[in-house]
Design a protein around this motif. Structure first.
Motif, PDB file in Angstrom:
ATOM      1  N   ILE A 230       0.847  -1.188   0.000  1.00 29.72           N
ATOM      2  CA  ILE A 230       0.000   0.000   0.000  1.00 29.72           C
ATOM      3  C   ILE A 230       0.885   1.241   0.000  1.00 29.72           C
ATOM      4  O   ILE A 230       1.858   1.316   0.733  1.00 29.72           O
ATOM      5  CB  ILE A 230      -0.952  -0.015   1.204  1.00 29.72           C
ATOM      6  N   GLY A 231       0.557   2.185  -0.865  1.00 28.29           N
ATOM      7  CA  GLY A 231       1.330   3.417  -0.997  1.00 28.29           C
ATOM      8  C   GLY A 231       2.372   3.362  -2.096  1.00 28.29           C
ATOM      9  O   GLY A 231       2.905   4.389  -2.494  1.00 28.29           O
ATOM     10  N   THR A 232       2.663   2.162  -2.606  1.00 25.53           N
ATOM     11  CA  THR A 232       3.656   2.010  -3.672  1.00 25.53           C
ATOM     12  C   THR A 232       3.085   2.540  -4.984  1.00 25.53           C
ATOM     13  O   THR A 232       1.937   2.299  -5.321  1.00 25.53           O
ATOM     14  CB  THR A 232       4.028   0.529  -3.862  1.00 25.53           C
ATOM     15  N   ARG A 233       3.899   3.245  -5.719  1.00 25.23           N
ATOM     16  CA  ARG A 233       3.518   3.694  -7.050  1.00 25.23           C
ATOM     17  C   ARG A 233       3.730   2.515  -7.999  1.00 25.23           C
ATOM     18  O   ARG A 233       4.775   1.870  -7.958  1.00 25.23           O
ATOM     19  CB  ARG A 233       4.373   4.882  -7.469  1.00 25.23           C
ATOM     20  N   VAL A 234       2.730   2.219  -8.827  1.00 26.83           N
ATOM     21  CA  VAL A 234       2.835   1.127  -9.790  1.00 26.83           C
ATOM     22  C   VAL A 234       2.383   1.597 -11.162  1.00 26.83           C
ATOM     23  O   VAL A 234       1.660   2.584 -11.296  1.00 26.83           O
ATOM     24  CB  VAL A 234       1.996  -0.118  -9.387  1.00 26.83           C
ATOM     25  N   GLU A 235       2.822   0.843 -12.157  1.00 26.71           N
ATOM     26  CA  GLU A 235       2.392   1.046 -13.525  1.00 26.71           C
ATOM     27  C   GLU A 235       2.005  -0.323 -14.062  1.00 26.71           C
ATOM     28  O   GLU A 235       2.741  -1.292 -13.886  1.00 26.71           O
ATOM     29  CB  GLU A 235       3.526   1.653 -14.340  1.00 26.71           C
ATOM     30  N   ALA A 236       0.828  -0.411 -14.673  1.00 29.98           N
ATOM     31  CA  ALA A 236       0.350  -1.684 -15.212  1.00 29.98           C
ATOM     32  C   ALA A 236      -0.211  -1.463 -16.616  1.00 29.98           C
ATOM     33  O   ALA A 236      -0.808  -0.427 -16.894  1.00 29.98           O
ATOM     34  CB  ALA A 236      -0.726  -2.286 -14.314  1.00 29.98           C
ATOM     35  N   VAL A 237      -0.010  -2.465 -17.470  1.00 26.71           N
ATOM     36  CA  VAL A 237      -0.569  -2.458 -18.817  1.00 26.71           C
ATOM     37  C   VAL A 237      -1.209  -3.812 -19.049  1.00 26.71           C
ATOM     38  O   VAL A 237      -0.636  -4.847 -18.700  1.00 26.71           O
ATOM     39  CB  VAL A 237       0.518  -2.215 -19.891  1.00 26.71           C
ATOM     40  N   GLY A 238      -2.396  -3.812 -19.623  1.00 28.15           N
ATOM     41  CA  GLY A 238      -3.066  -5.065 -19.929  1.00 28.15           C
ATOM     42  C   GLY A 238      -4.406  -4.819 -20.587  1.00 28.15           C
ATOM     43  O   GLY A 238      -4.751  -3.691 -20.946  1.00 28.15           O
ATOM     44  N   TRP A 239      -5.169  -5.877 -20.729  1.00 21.44           N
ATOM     45  CA  TRP A 239      -6.468  -5.804 -21.394  1.00 21.44           C
ATOM     46  C   TRP A 239      -7.555  -5.407 -20.417  1.00 21.44           C
ATOM     47  O   TRP A 239      -7.609  -5.917 -19.306  1.00 21.44           O
ATOM     48  CB  TRP A 239      -6.799  -7.139 -22.047  1.00 21.44           C
TER      49      TRP A 239
END
Length: 137
Positions: A105-114
């Protein structure tokens, strides 16, 4: 006291507001000529676009506000809720993605998908790429 509340609210909004949520149509990713014009972030979707039924490839970038550590139905996937542009976005992490440690929690994330409709009936991103502590905004 009021000043402390205002400052805390401003910090919370500042922490949750940044982010990105972009959609790119699957039909614009089915040929080699099309993918050359597609945004670079959509690259994880390119190989599977011709055989998928989903409408869009999605890019979400923001902060994790909830983590599903337990897989209640036993299919091996887990979920994150990511705040991006002041909206919660569900990110599904399938067993095939081989993510051993979920971001906290609090972590910056980047996601790509359908983009798909999850079991809850809500839109979710079926992640094909997940980058914890993604690039700064």
């Amino acid at each position: 006291m009021l000043l402390l509340i205002v400052v805390a609210a401003a910090v919370a909004v500042a922490g949750l507001a940044p982010g990105a949520y972009e959609r790119y149509p699957r039909t614009a990713l089915v040929s080699g000529a099309q993918v050359h014009r597609a945004p670079a972030w959509s690259e994880p979707c390119w190989a599977t676009a011709p055989r998928r039924q989903e409408v869009a490839c999605v890019h979400v970038k923001g902060r994790v506000v909830w983590v599903q550590h337990h897989d209640p139905d036993g299919d091996g996937d887990r979920h994150l809720i990511v705040m991006a542009r002041l909206r919660p976005r569900i990110v599904k992490i399938s067993r095939e993605l081989l993510v051993t440690d979920l971001p906290g929690i609090g972590t910056r994330v980047e996601a790509v998908g359908w983009l798909m409709t999850g079991g809850s009936g809500h839109d979710e991103v079926d992640a094909m790429r997940l980058i914890p502590a993604g690039p700064p905004e």
